[in-house]
Design a protein around this motif. Structure first.
Motif, PDB file in Angstrom:
ATOM      1  N   LEU A  79      32.823  -6.213 -13.387  1.00  0.00           N
ATOM      2  CA  LEU A  79      33.826  -5.392 -12.716  1.00  0.00           C
ATOM      3  C   LEU A  79      34.915  -6.345 -12.206  1.00  0.00           C
ATOM      4  O   LEU A  79      34.704  -7.080 -11.244  1.00  0.00           O
ATOM      5  CB  LEU A  79      33.204  -4.591 -11.568  1.00  0.00           C
ATOM      6  CG  LEU A  79      32.245  -3.492 -12.030  1.00  0.00           C
ATOM      7  CD1 LEU A  79      30.815  -4.016 -12.037  1.00  0.00           C
ATOM      8  CD2 LEU A  79      32.339  -2.260 -11.145  1.00  0.00           C
ATOM      9  N   SER A  80      36.066  -6.309 -12.879  1.00  0.00           N
ATOM     10  CA  SER A  80      37.038  -7.385 -12.718  1.00  0.00           C
ATOM     11  C   SER A  80      38.191  -7.047 -11.771  1.00  0.00           C
ATOM     12  O   SER A  80      39.345  -7.307 -12.062  1.00  0.00           O
ATOM     13  CB  SER A  80      37.591  -7.819 -14.086  1.00  0.00           C
ATOM     14  OG  SER A  80      38.125  -6.720 -14.795  1.00  0.00           O
ATOM     15  N   GLY A  81      37.855  -6.492 -10.615  1.00  0.00           N
ATOM     16  CA  GLY A  81      38.846  -6.390  -9.550  1.00  0.00           C
ATOM     17  C   GLY A  81      39.448  -5.026  -9.325  1.00  0.00           C
ATOM     18  O   GLY A  81      39.373  -4.131 -10.161  1.00  0.00           O
ATOM     19  N   ASP A  82      40.067  -4.882  -8.142  1.00  0.00           N
ATOM     20  CA  ASP A  82      40.524  -3.584  -7.644  1.00  0.00           C
ATOM     21  C   ASP A  82      39.386  -2.579  -7.760  1.00  0.00           C
ATOM     22  O   ASP A  82      39.518  -1.490  -8.318  1.00  0.00           O
ATOM     23  CB  ASP A  82      41.789  -3.112  -8.363  1.00  0.00           C
ATOM     24  CG  ASP A  82      43.035  -3.808  -7.841  1.00  0.00           C
ATOM     25  OD1 ASP A  82      42.931  -4.648  -6.923  1.00  0.00           O
ATOM     26  OD2 ASP A  82      44.136  -3.517  -8.344  1.00  0.00           O
ATOM     27  N   LEU A  83      38.264  -2.987  -7.186  1.00  0.00           N
ATOM     28  CA  LEU A  83      37.065  -2.160  -7.207  1.00  0.00           C
ATOM     29  C   LEU A  83      37.247  -0.907  -6.368  1.00  0.00           C
ATOM     30  O   LEU A  83      36.692   0.148  -6.673  1.00  0.00           O
ATOM     31  CB  LEU A  83      35.879  -2.961  -6.685  1.00  0.00           C
ATOM     32  CG  LEU A  83      35.685  -4.356  -7.300  1.00  0.00           C
ATOM     33  CD1 LEU A  83      34.541  -5.089  -6.628  1.00  0.00           C
ATOM     34  CD2 LEU A  83      35.472  -4.249  -8.796  1.00  0.00           C
ATOM     35  N   THR A  84      38.034  -1.028  -5.299  1.00  0.00           N
ATOM     36  CA  THR A  84      38.263   0.082  -4.386  1.00  0.00           C
ATOM     37  C   THR A  84      39.758   0.310  -4.218  1.00  0.00           C
ATOM     38  O   THR A  84      40.588  -0.502  -4.635  1.00  0.00           O
ATOM     39  CB  THR A  84      37.650  -0.208  -3.002  1.00  0.00           C
ATOM     40  OG1 THR A  84      38.329  -1.325  -2.417  1.00  0.00           O
ATOM     41  CG2 THR A  84      36.170  -0.526  -3.127  1.00  0.00           C
ATOM     42  N   SER A  85      40.084   1.406  -3.572  1.00  0.00           N
ATOM     43  CA  SER A  85      41.486   1.731  -3.331  1.00  0.00           C
ATOM     44  C   SER A  85      42.061   0.936  -2.164  1.00  0.00           C
ATOM     45  O   SER A  85      43.205   0.475  -2.220  1.00  0.00           O
ATOM     46  CB  SER A  85      41.637   3.231  -3.054  1.00  0.00           C
ATOM     47  OG  SER A  85      42.971   3.556  -2.728  1.00  0.00           O
ATOM     48  N   ALA A  86      41.262   0.760  -1.100  1.00  0.00           N
ATOM     49  CA  ALA A  86      41.791   0.128   0.109  1.00  0.00           C
ATOM     50  C   ALA A  86      40.881  -0.950   0.682  1.00  0.00           C
ATOM     51  O   ALA A  86      41.178  -1.477   1.758  1.00  0.00           O
ATOM     52  CB  ALA A  86      42.048   1.195   1.173  1.00  0.00           C
ATOM     53  N   GLY A  87      39.791  -1.292   0.009  1.00  0.00           N
ATOM     54  CA  GLY A  87      38.912  -2.342   0.492  1.00  0.00           C
ATOM     55  C   GLY A  87      38.096  -1.967   1.715  1.00  0.00           C
ATOM     56  O   GLY A  87      37.603  -2.846   2.436  1.00  0.00           O
ATOM     57  N   ARG A  88      37.897  -0.661   1.934  1.00  0.00           N
ATOM     58  CA  ARG A  88      37.158  -0.222   3.120  1.00  0.00           C
ATOM     59  C   ARG A  88      35.650  -0.278   2.876  1.00  0.00           C
ATOM     60  O   ARG A  88      35.177  -0.171   1.750  1.00  0.00           O
ATOM     61  CB  ARG A  88      37.555   1.208   3.499  1.00  0.00           C
ATOM     62  CG  ARG A  88      39.026   1.377   3.872  1.00  0.00           C
ATOM     63  CD  ARG A  88      39.210   2.711   4.604  1.00  0.00           C
ATOM     64  NE  ARG A  88      38.595   3.813   3.883  1.00  0.00           N
ATOM     65  CZ  ARG A  88      39.248   4.620   3.044  1.00  0.00           C
ATOM     66  NH1 ARG A  88      40.541   4.450   2.837  1.00  0.00           N
ATOM     67  NH2 ARG A  88      38.619   5.612   2.434  1.00  0.00           N
ATOM     68  N   ARG A  89      34.899  -0.383   3.976  1.00  0.00           N
ATOM     69  CA  ARG A  89      33.452  -0.466   3.869  1.00  0.00           C
ATOM     70  C   ARG A  89      32.850   0.769   3.226  1.00  0.00           C
ATOM     71  O   ARG A  89      31.894   0.689   2.446  1.00  0.00           O
ATOM     72  CB  ARG A  89      32.845  -0.698   5.252  1.00  0.00           C
ATOM     73  CG  ARG A  89      33.178  -2.058   5.844  1.00  0.00           C
ATOM     74  CD  ARG A  89      32.520  -2.241   7.200  1.00  0.00           C
ATOM     75  NE  ARG A  89      32.839  -3.537   7.771  1.00  0.00           N
ATOM     76  CZ  ARG A  89      32.393  -3.972   8.949  1.00  0.00           C
ATOM     77  NH1 ARG A  89      31.604  -3.178   9.683  1.00  0.00           N
ATOM     78  NH2 ARG A  89      32.722  -5.169   9.394  1.00  0.00           N
TER      79      ARG A  89
END
Length: 256
Positions: free
Chosen positions: A44-54
């Motif tokens: 999984l090569s990045g921008d896994l989430t929209s805002a990096g929230r927990r």
């Protein structure tokens, strides 16, 4: 070895821009993955989430929990290093601050290089990244190198402005390390194939929204989502397949 590369999930429980259902898109991608021969690794090569929230990482972890294939994660500019480390402590993270990883597979090694610049959309390969590469790169094993940001222009002006800086130091490092056979990237939300420093350079699409192939202001498009399947034969070749997330019926040709 087979490596499936998913990139730019932008996972969120709410639709992006009120339109893009990234949760449903990832679910479709994982369903599609289940129809393929089992890979050796899911990258999984990045921008896994929209805002990096927990909560977004917790959602991602719950979706990956049922997979039988091992996963390797790399942050992108929409991710948060600390929250990512906390959510996935079992990953082979390098010492902070970088979220780099070395993954040793049966016949070769995958190096995941964290090139994000907190607070910025662009990435950078600086002295800290080069130092990590020097310490982590094996001398006698074939290597694939993965970054989120590509260090070259792709012909989309808005994306080219936020590409990876430090392409000259990276190219110089690659010139000294012939064991690196190819480079994998994300960030662009489109499939792109080119070369960098004499190596194959492959950019993965997103399983959710794509970036419009147009001049002027950046725009997204609801072209079909996809991911890549890399058939890697170390010392021989890298063969990358574009895999749409929507499953279509398979037709057989008969005995031939």
């Amino acid at each position: 070895m087979r490596i499936v590369q998913l990139s730019d999930l932008h996972l969120s429980s709410q639709p992006l821009y009120g339109v893009v259902d990234t949760l449903a898109a990832l679910d479709l991608a994982l369903q599609r993955l289940a129809t393929l021969p089992a890979p050796d690794l899911l990258l999984l090569s990045g921008d896994l989430t929209s805002a990096g929230r927990r909560d977004e990482y917790a959602l991602l972890r719950s979706l990956l929990a049922g997979l039988s294939v091992p996963c390797a994660l790399l942050p992108g500019n929409h991710d948060d290093r600390d929250n990512l480390r906390t959510a996935f402590p079992e990953q082979a993270w390098a010492p902070p601050p970088l979220c780099c990883q070395r993954i040793d597979l049966a016949e070769g090694t995958l190096l995941l290089l964290d090139c994000i610049v907190p607070g910025e959309e662009w990435g950078e390969v600086a002295a800290r990244q080069i130092d990590w590469l020097e310490s982590a790169c094996p001398h006698r094993r074939p290597v694939l190198l993965a970054l989120h940001h590509p260090p070259f222009c792709v012909g989309i002006a808005g994306m080219d402005r936020i590409r990876c800086r430090g392409d000259a130091p990276l190219a110089a490092w690659l010139a000294r390390h012939e064991q690196v056979e190819a480079l994998l990237f994300g960030h662009v939300h489109r499939f792109v194939s080119t070369t960098f420093a004499g190596r194959p350079a492959i950019v993965a699409p997103s399983p959710a929204h794509q970036i419009a192939l147009q001049d002027g202001q950046l725009a997204y498009t609801l072209e079909p989502g996809a991911f890549l399947l890399h058939d890697w034969r170390p010392g021989q070749r890298l063969c990358s397949h574009y895999v749409p997330v929507v499953v279509s019926p398979t037709q057989c040709y008969g005995d031939g």
